[in-house]
Design a protein around this motif. Sequence first.
Motif, PDB file in Angstrom:
ATOM      1  N   ASP A 244     -11.825  -5.950  14.802  1.00 24.16           N
ATOM      2  CA  ASP A 244     -12.309  -7.016  15.682  1.00 24.16           C
ATOM      3  C   ASP A 244     -11.154  -7.675  16.426  1.00 24.16           C
ATOM      4  OD1 ASP A 244     -15.049  -6.833  15.388  1.00 24.16           O
ATOM      5  OD2 ASP A 244     -15.082  -8.072  13.587  1.00 24.16           O
ATOM      6  N   GLU A 245     -10.052  -7.961  15.705  1.00 20.35           N
ATOM      7  CA  GLU A 245      -8.900  -8.585  16.335  1.00 20.35           C
ATOM      8  C   GLU A 245      -8.262  -7.631  17.354  1.00 20.35           C
ATOM      9  OE1 GLU A 245      -9.539  -8.590  13.172  1.00 20.35           O
ATOM     10  OE2 GLU A 245      -9.205 -10.578  12.279  1.00 20.35           O
ATOM     11  N   GLY A 246      -8.132  -6.350  16.953  1.00 24.04           N
ATOM     12  CA  GLY A 246      -7.506  -5.378  17.836  1.00 24.04           C
ATOM     13  C   GLY A 246      -8.284  -5.161  19.118  1.00 24.04           C
ATOM     14  N   ILE A 247      -9.596  -4.999  18.989  1.00 25.68           N
ATOM     15  CA  ILE A 247     -10.420  -4.792  20.182  1.00 25.68           C
ATOM     16  C   ILE A 247     -10.490  -6.063  21.011  1.00 25.68           C
ATOM     17  CG2 ILE A 247     -12.683  -4.086  21.027  1.00 25.68           C
ATOM     18  CD1 ILE A 247     -10.920  -1.927  19.608  1.00 25.68           C
ATOM     19  N   SER A 248     -10.424  -7.231  20.360  1.00 25.02           N
ATOM     20  CA  SER A 248     -10.415  -8.499  21.098  1.00 25.02           C
ATOM     21  C   SER A 248      -9.199  -8.589  22.012  1.00 25.02           C
ATOM     22  CB  SER A 248     -10.416  -9.682  20.127  1.00 25.02           C
ATOM     23  OG  SER A 248     -11.653  -9.782  19.449  1.00 25.02           O
ATOM     24  N   VAL A 249      -8.050  -8.083  21.533  1.00 24.12           N
ATOM     25  CA  VAL A 249      -6.848  -8.077  22.365  1.00 24.12           C
ATOM     26  C   VAL A 249      -7.063  -7.207  23.600  1.00 24.12           C
ATOM     27  CG1 VAL A 249      -4.433  -7.372  22.502  1.00 24.12           C
ATOM     28  CG2 VAL A 249      -5.266  -8.516  20.454  1.00 24.12           C
ATOM     29  N   ILE A 250      -7.630  -6.014  23.390  1.00 20.44           N
ATOM     30  CA  ILE A 250      -7.830  -5.076  24.500  1.00 20.44           C
ATOM     31  C   ILE A 250      -8.882  -5.595  25.473  1.00 20.44           C
ATOM     32  CG2 ILE A 250      -8.652  -2.751  25.061  1.00 20.44           C
ATOM     33  CD1 ILE A 250      -7.330  -1.879  22.369  1.00 20.44           C
ATOM     34  N   VAL A 251      -9.965  -6.145  24.939  1.00 19.04           N
ATOM     35  CA  VAL A 251     -10.998  -6.733  25.806  1.00 19.04           C
ATOM     36  C   VAL A 251     -10.441  -7.966  26.512  1.00 19.04           C
ATOM     37  CG1 VAL A 251     -13.241  -7.868  25.843  1.00 19.04           C
ATOM     38  CG2 VAL A 251     -12.923  -5.822  24.461  1.00 19.04           C
ATOM     39  N   GLY A 252      -9.625  -8.741  25.802  1.00 13.93           N
ATOM     40  CA  GLY A 252      -9.000  -9.917  26.416  1.00 13.93           C
ATOM     41  C   GLY A 252      -8.089  -9.529  27.559  1.00 13.93           C
ATOM     42  N   GLU A 253      -7.396  -8.409  27.407  1.00 15.02           N
ATOM     43  CA  GLU A 253      -6.549  -7.895  28.485  1.00 15.02           C
ATOM     44  C   GLU A 253      -7.399  -7.561  29.698  1.00 15.02           C
ATOM     45  OE1 GLU A 253      -2.787  -7.346  29.615  1.00 15.02           O
ATOM     46  OE2 GLU A 253      -3.062  -7.166  27.453  1.00 15.02           O
ATOM     47  N   LYS A 254      -8.549  -6.922  29.430  1.00 15.92           N
ATOM     48  CA  LYS A 254      -9.453  -6.560  30.520  1.00 15.92           C
ATOM     49  C   LYS A 254     -10.009  -7.814  31.196  1.00 15.92           C
ATOM     50  CE  LYS A 254     -13.432  -3.664  31.555  1.00 15.92           C
ATOM     51  NZ  LYS A 254     -12.738  -2.863  32.561  1.00 15.92           N
ATOM     52  N   ALA A 255     -10.319  -8.830  30.387  1.00 15.72           N
ATOM     53  CA  ALA A 255     -10.829 -10.080  30.951  1.00 15.72           C
ATOM     54  C   ALA A 255      -9.805 -10.709  31.881  1.00 15.72           C
ATOM     55  CB  ALA A 255     -11.184 -11.051  29.820  1.00 15.72           C
ATOM     56  N   LEU A 256      -8.540 -10.693  31.447  1.00 14.50           N
ATOM     57  CA  LEU A 256      -7.472 -11.280  32.252  1.00 14.50           C
ATOM     58  C   LEU A 256      -7.347 -10.579  33.596  1.00 14.50           C
ATOM     59  CD1 LEU A 256      -5.238 -13.487  31.846  1.00 14.50           C
ATOM     60  CD2 LEU A 256      -3.697 -11.624  31.251  1.00 14.50           C
ATOM     61  N   TYR A 257      -7.461  -9.242  33.572  1.00 12.63           N
ATOM     62  CA  TYR A 257      -7.279  -8.474  34.800  1.00 12.63           C
ATOM     63  C   TYR A 257      -8.572  -8.257  35.579  1.00 12.63           C
ATOM     64  CZ  TYR A 257      -2.421  -7.520  33.856  1.00 12.63           C
ATOM     65  OH  TYR A 257      -1.067  -7.654  33.660  1.00 12.63           O
ATOM     66  N   SER A 258      -9.683  -8.747  35.066  1.00  5.14           N
ATOM     67  CA  SER A 258     -10.940  -8.662  35.812  1.00  5.14           C
ATOM     68  C   SER A 258     -11.326 -10.003  36.422  1.00  5.14           C
ATOM     69  CB  SER A 258     -12.071  -8.175  34.893  1.00  5.14           C
ATOM     70  OG  SER A 258     -11.808  -6.875  34.433  1.00  5.14           O
TER      71      SER A 258
END
Length: 329
Positions: A244-258
């Motif tokens: 959950d933490e790991g995927i949150s980082v990756i999704v958070g990265e996508k959120a930042l760049y979207s």
Amino acid sequence: MAEVSLVPSIGPAGVVAGIVLTLLAGLLIEQLVHYISWRYQRATTGVAAIFAPIITSSPELAIFTVALLRGEVHIAWGSIVAQPFMASTVIYPAVILTALVAWLFGKRRYKIPHVHRIVAVPLLVFTIPLLPILFLHPEKYGLYGQLYGVLLLATYFLYAKFMLREEKIEKEAPSLWLRNPALQTVAALAAMVFGAEWMVSGIKELGATAGLDKLALSVILVPIATVIPESIVGLIFIAKGKDDEGISVIVGEKALYSTFYPGLAMALGVYTLEPAAAQALIIAIIVSMFEIVAIWFGYFGLTAPIGLTGYLYYVACYTLHAACPQISW
């Protein structure tokens, strides 16, 4: 014009040195995520989704800012468009590979990352905002594009407020290698910048020494130079079985760049919709839609083959000059 580097080249050894420094930066940031979560009593997944991407995206922010100040609008916008594209194509296979290797070494219970459905919500929320960008041509709808940029910025701040919600953390204070959180943050940033520089220069030197084709070298360089620094924190969490933490980082990265970065570019009126940018966004949207379905069933990364295919297709179209249909908006 001579190429400017922040650190002196150390030849092909820079590849190993860069990877080691980037890994060190990821471990420092992972400790900071746990520390900030405990110190301010915030959800660990929220801190991972907001804090880690901001730190790991700092090199891209520097590129965006410098390009903007120099009037290089295409470079500024390209550095933003590249991230959702790379996140949806190259990072997903990296996640699966990391999970499989960690499972083989007995560090994980599952071969494929298992996540809660709530992770699919921000992925969906931050895939949809990419769609209107495809139709807000700056030459026709400049003002509307700027207003949409402001809306994207507001959306990201609302997302950050939601993710950084209060949560009771009763465990003992996590330890920091450098004891001081500010010092550890600076050290992580420095390690990431130096690591990225050495990786890039090392791969170039290695290619020159081995006599590799420059085009083939660029295909190798782009994924390594972007995926490892950007996703290292998420991959470390996944390797430890904290999906959950790991995927949150990756999704958070996508959120930042979207939202945040394209919103900033659109609000400032520095974005373009050339075919290369449009196609990269389309591939990112398609892969993300498939990934949302996978996450809804509790898995992440099942779309890795689709993403990798999209990446190879894009490389073939825009570097190998293959006969690919050109999109006109």
